[in-house]
Design a protein around this motif. Sequence first.
Motif, PDB file in Angstrom:
ATOM      1  N   ARG A 254      -2.279   6.736  -7.311  1.00  0.00           N
ATOM      2  CA  ARG A 254      -3.330   6.387  -8.258  1.00  0.00           C
ATOM      3  C   ARG A 254      -2.928   5.186  -9.104  1.00  0.00           C
ATOM      4  O   ARG A 254      -3.738   4.271  -9.350  1.00  0.00           O
ATOM      5  CB  ARG A 254      -3.626   7.586  -9.160  1.00  0.00           C
ATOM      6  CG  ARG A 254      -4.573   7.267 -10.323  1.00  0.00           C
ATOM      7  CD  ARG A 254      -4.763   8.469 -11.234  1.00  0.00           C
ATOM      8  NE  ARG A 254      -3.502   8.964 -11.765  1.00  0.00           N
ATOM      9  CZ  ARG A 254      -2.852   8.408 -12.780  1.00  0.00           C
ATOM     10  NH1 ARG A 254      -3.330   7.315 -13.370  1.00  0.00           N
ATOM     11  NH2 ARG A 254      -1.713   8.927 -13.222  1.00  0.00           N
TER      12      ARG A 254
ATOM     13  N   GLU B 121       0.845  -1.183   0.000  1.00  0.00           N
ATOM     14  CA  GLU B 121       0.000   0.000   0.000  1.00  0.00           C
ATOM     15  C   GLU B 121       0.886   1.240   0.000  1.00  0.00           C
ATOM     16  O   GLU B 121       1.770   1.365   0.850  1.00  0.00           O
ATOM     17  CB  GLU B 121      -0.908   0.028   1.235  1.00  0.00           C
ATOM     18  CG  GLU B 121      -1.968  -1.064   1.271  1.00  0.00           C
ATOM     19  CD  GLU B 121      -3.032  -0.873   0.192  1.00  0.00           C
ATOM     20  OE1 GLU B 121      -3.134   0.250  -0.353  1.00  0.00           O
ATOM     21  OE2 GLU B 121      -3.749  -1.847  -0.097  1.00  0.00           O
TER      22      GLU B 121
ATOM     23  N   ARG C 188      -6.255  -3.093  -9.328  1.00  0.00           N
ATOM     24  CA  ARG C 188      -7.598  -3.444  -9.803  1.00  0.00           C
ATOM     25  C   ARG C 188      -7.539  -4.266 -11.090  1.00  0.00           C
ATOM     26  O   ARG C 188      -8.414  -5.109 -11.343  1.00  0.00           O
ATOM     27  CB  ARG C 188      -8.420  -2.178 -10.036  1.00  0.00           C
ATOM     28  CG  ARG C 188      -8.872  -1.493  -8.762  1.00  0.00           C
ATOM     29  CD  ARG C 188     -10.028  -0.529  -9.050  1.00  0.00           C
ATOM     30  NE  ARG C 188      -9.652   0.480 -10.036  1.00  0.00           N
ATOM     31  CZ  ARG C 188      -9.137   1.664  -9.737  1.00  0.00           C
ATOM     32  NH1 ARG C 188      -8.914   1.987  -8.449  1.00  0.00           N
ATOM     33  NH2 ARG C 188      -8.834   2.536 -10.680  1.00  0.00           N
TER      34      ARG C 188
ATOM     35  N   SER D 284      -3.226   1.854  -7.333  1.00  0.00           N
ATOM     36  CA  SER D 284      -4.623   1.447  -7.249  1.00  0.00           C
ATOM     37  C   SER D 284      -5.120   0.900  -8.583  1.00  0.00           C
ATOM     38  O   SER D 284      -5.797  -0.143  -8.642  1.00  0.00           O
ATOM     39  CB  SER D 284      -5.479   2.637  -6.816  1.00  0.00           C
ATOM     40  OG  SER D 284      -6.848   2.277  -6.763  1.00  0.00           O
TER      41      SER D 284
END
Length: 297
Positions: free
Chosen positions: A114, A102, A121, A117
Amino acid sequence: MSTASTVPFRSLVAALLLTALALPAAAQNCTNALDRAERSYQAGDFDATIERLTACLDAGRFSAEERRQAHRLVGLSYIGKDREADAREAVAALLEVAPNYEPDPALDPPPFVRLVSEVRRARPRTSRPGAARVASTDAGFNASFRAHGMGYSDSDDDSFTGAGGDVTLGYAFSPAVSLYAQLSGSAGDGDGGASVALGGVGLGGRFHINGGRAKVVPFVGAAASFQSATFEFDGLGDVDYSGPGGEVEGGVLYFVSPALALDAGVSAAFTSLGTDARPDDISATTLRLGVGVSWRP
């Protein structure tokens, strides 16, 4: 049995020892690479950061934690150069090493946060615990066992073939470089009912090609060794020989899981064997072709 020439043999042993010692020394070029890369990144020298860390990553010189830090810095550096596609690849490599990584919004720039992330995904989900762990060599302890076929010959024109096994305990300083200790034993038969029992111990180094990154990992190595040989000839009883030598090897690891690999390889040991019963030594060569398993906790 005839007298062996010791000068070429000693030169060979010296070369093998230097090779074994050079393997861990080769890793020193990357020992402080992360600290230097952090300083160059903070100074805004993104090219130096990328070049330094990419070289060590490609050479497999980092542990899993060091690879995590390196991929993060490479990704940040590409963000600093406005090269989002390259930064995306670095983030993908980062998540390959550390799936639960993270970013820290207080330290990392928003484009990097960003990107982490987005790449997460896009990654395929897996429900199998540990499935994302890299299936290859890593820093730390390891052990292996092989069964091997053996061929022995010496300067007295004696030759034997047989079988045996060896146990190897090692410690990897990085995914590419490790030191190991090996204990081996084998027995073989020759012409005229003669037989030999061999025992050996060795200390050496290995270099894993693409270590830490691949499912199939070739390796090469060299070691200093000590061998004993007990010969049995009809009508002569047992004759014991022993002496120092050197060994070279090559092989391949095939990882069936992150901790377990099939291990296959070939080695050649060159030994000067002597006994109190005669003034001169004999030069002996022992070839071993083995298959087994390697375990990395």
